[in-house]
Enzyme design. Sequence first.
Site, PDB file in Angstrom:
ATOM      1  N   GLU A  96       0.821  -1.203   0.000  1.00 23.49           N
ATOM      2  CA  GLU A  96       0.000   0.000   0.000  1.00 23.49           C
ATOM      3  C   GLU A  96       0.856   1.255   0.000  1.00 23.49           C
ATOM      4  O   GLU A  96       1.959   1.269   0.542  1.00 23.49           O
ATOM      5  CB  GLU A  96      -0.876   0.045   1.259  1.00 23.49           C
ATOM      6  CG  GLU A  96      -1.937  -1.013   1.328  1.00 23.49           C
ATOM      7  CD  GLU A  96      -2.756  -0.887   2.599  1.00 23.49           C
ATOM      8  OE1 GLU A  96      -2.457   0.007   3.418  1.00 23.49           O
ATOM      9  OE2 GLU A  96      -3.695  -1.673   2.783  1.00 23.49           O
ATOM     10  N   CYS A 109       3.166   8.436   1.431  1.00 20.54           N
ATOM     11  CA  CYS A 109       3.521   7.484   2.479  1.00 20.54           C
ATOM     12  C   CYS A 109       3.905   6.168   1.818  1.00 20.54           C
ATOM     13  O   CYS A 109       3.097   5.563   1.104  1.00 20.54           O
ATOM     14  CB  CYS A 109       2.338   7.287   3.430  1.00 20.54           C
ATOM     15  SG  CYS A 109       2.693   6.174   4.796  1.00 20.54           S
ATOM     16  N   CYS A 116       4.401  -7.032   7.711  1.00 23.46           N
ATOM     17  CA  CYS A 116       5.222  -6.548   8.828  1.00 23.46           C
ATOM     18  C   CYS A 116       5.215  -7.604   9.924  1.00 23.46           C
ATOM     19  O   CYS A 116       4.198  -8.262  10.151  1.00 23.46           O
ATOM     20  CB  CYS A 116       4.654  -5.233   9.364  1.00 23.46           C
ATOM     21  SG  CYS A 116       5.657  -4.469  10.662  1.00 23.46           S
ATOM     22  N   CYS A 120       2.432  -5.066  16.261  1.00 21.49           N
ATOM     23  CA  CYS A 120       1.724  -4.031  17.019  1.00 21.49           C
ATOM     24  C   CYS A 120       0.219  -4.339  17.019  1.00 21.49           C
ATOM     25  O   CYS A 120      -0.369  -4.580  15.960  1.00 21.49           O
ATOM     26  CB  CYS A 120       1.990  -2.653  16.432  1.00 21.49           C
ATOM     27  SG  CYS A 120       3.740  -2.184  16.479  1.00 21.49           S
ATOM     28  N   CYS A 123      -2.413  -2.374  14.615  1.00 20.97           N
ATOM     29  CA  CYS A 123      -2.053  -2.116  13.214  1.00 20.97           C
ATOM     30  C   CYS A 123      -2.421  -3.292  12.317  1.00 20.97           C
ATOM     31  O   CYS A 123      -2.078  -4.445  12.614  1.00 20.97           O
ATOM     32  CB  CYS A 123      -0.555  -1.831  13.117  1.00 20.97           C
ATOM     33  SG  CYS A 123       0.005  -1.472  11.438  1.00 20.97           S
ATOM     34  N   CYS A 337      -2.827   2.183   7.854  1.00 20.28           N
ATOM     35  CA  CYS A 337      -1.861   1.315   7.183  1.00 20.28           C
ATOM     36  C   CYS A 337      -2.288  -0.152   7.222  1.00 20.28           C
ATOM     37  O   CYS A 337      -2.611  -0.693   8.278  1.00 20.28           O
ATOM     38  CB  CYS A 337      -0.498   1.480   7.859  1.00 20.28           C
ATOM     39  SG  CYS A 337       0.790   0.540   7.060  1.00 20.28           S
TER      40      CYS A 337
END
Length: 346
Positions: A96, A109, A116, A120, A123, A337
């Site tokens: 993205e 961005c 990832c 977290c 997220c 995100c």
Amino acid sequence: MTDEKIDILSLTNEKLKAFITDDFQEKPFHAKQIFTWLHQRNCTSFDEMTDLSKNLRESLKDKAAISTLKVLRKQVSKLDGTRKYLFELADGNTIESVFMQYEYGASVCVSTEVGCDMGCSFCASTVGGKVRELTAGEMLSQVYEIEKDSGIRISHVVLMGMGEPLNNLENVLDFIEILTDKNGKNLSERNITISTSGIVPKIKELADKELQITLALSLHASTQGAREKLMPVAKKYSLDETIDAMRYYFEKTGRRVSFEYALIKGENDTDSDVENIYRLLHGINCHLNLIPVNPARGDAFTAPDRQATELFQKKLEKMGINVTIRRALGRDIDGACGELRRKVMN
């Protein structure tokens, strides 16, 4: 990108010179021509490089490839014009990117990894874990494709998309070197921001490069225990040593550092949090960004209302903390995100 071919968009000016002179036995000025085609004119085909000989263009096709992205989906906010892109890479993976317009210019961005692995809890990027790192060329392609699609020159770049940039530091540094090269986009280092969850050794390694980029830490909690609950990285690098690393970054670069704080109702928005934030950040040349959390992973986290958010800000300001509430962009287009990629994957 195949294993046999060089990802030429990822080569810095010096690496490109070495490639052209060593592999093709060509004069160095051809490297400058190619670099200009790639990074000023956003060229995606060697055939377009008309000031190169046909033989060189054919040789380049045999040994190199230019990173390109396919737009799988684009969503445009009716609220503020923010554009969210879902790109497909050459290997079929998706990432993205987001285009945002501010008074000071247009910003992109950029994602630095496919997925990832930081874990977290608030997220969406971390759902499914990390697949692989992006090349410098794949990062640059996000900027170039969005610039072409929007017709607007990009003046600022933030590495706050999918992935942990400091876990892909070598490619990120090449990305920055290419993006700021005077023969390319010639973007100012001061217009580039890297956001990290807090990889302490990498923060120090980046600091030692003494670049003029802005470093932003995803803080999101005011105590060690609370941060461990939200961000697994805190179990490896304590809050105190992470803050010390940010101080080190300022000392080495002279650049004011930033802290990002996702406000979560009932989790990190109390008076105690205000006091703890003051103790952590007092005396540091820094800026604190308050970000009302976007419920990207269901209803587990919600943001305080506007009145409570502004009250939290005022309490920090009274204690001398330089703090702003980040303008929320793209709320109607899966702006957080990882949201759009996750929706398509499901």
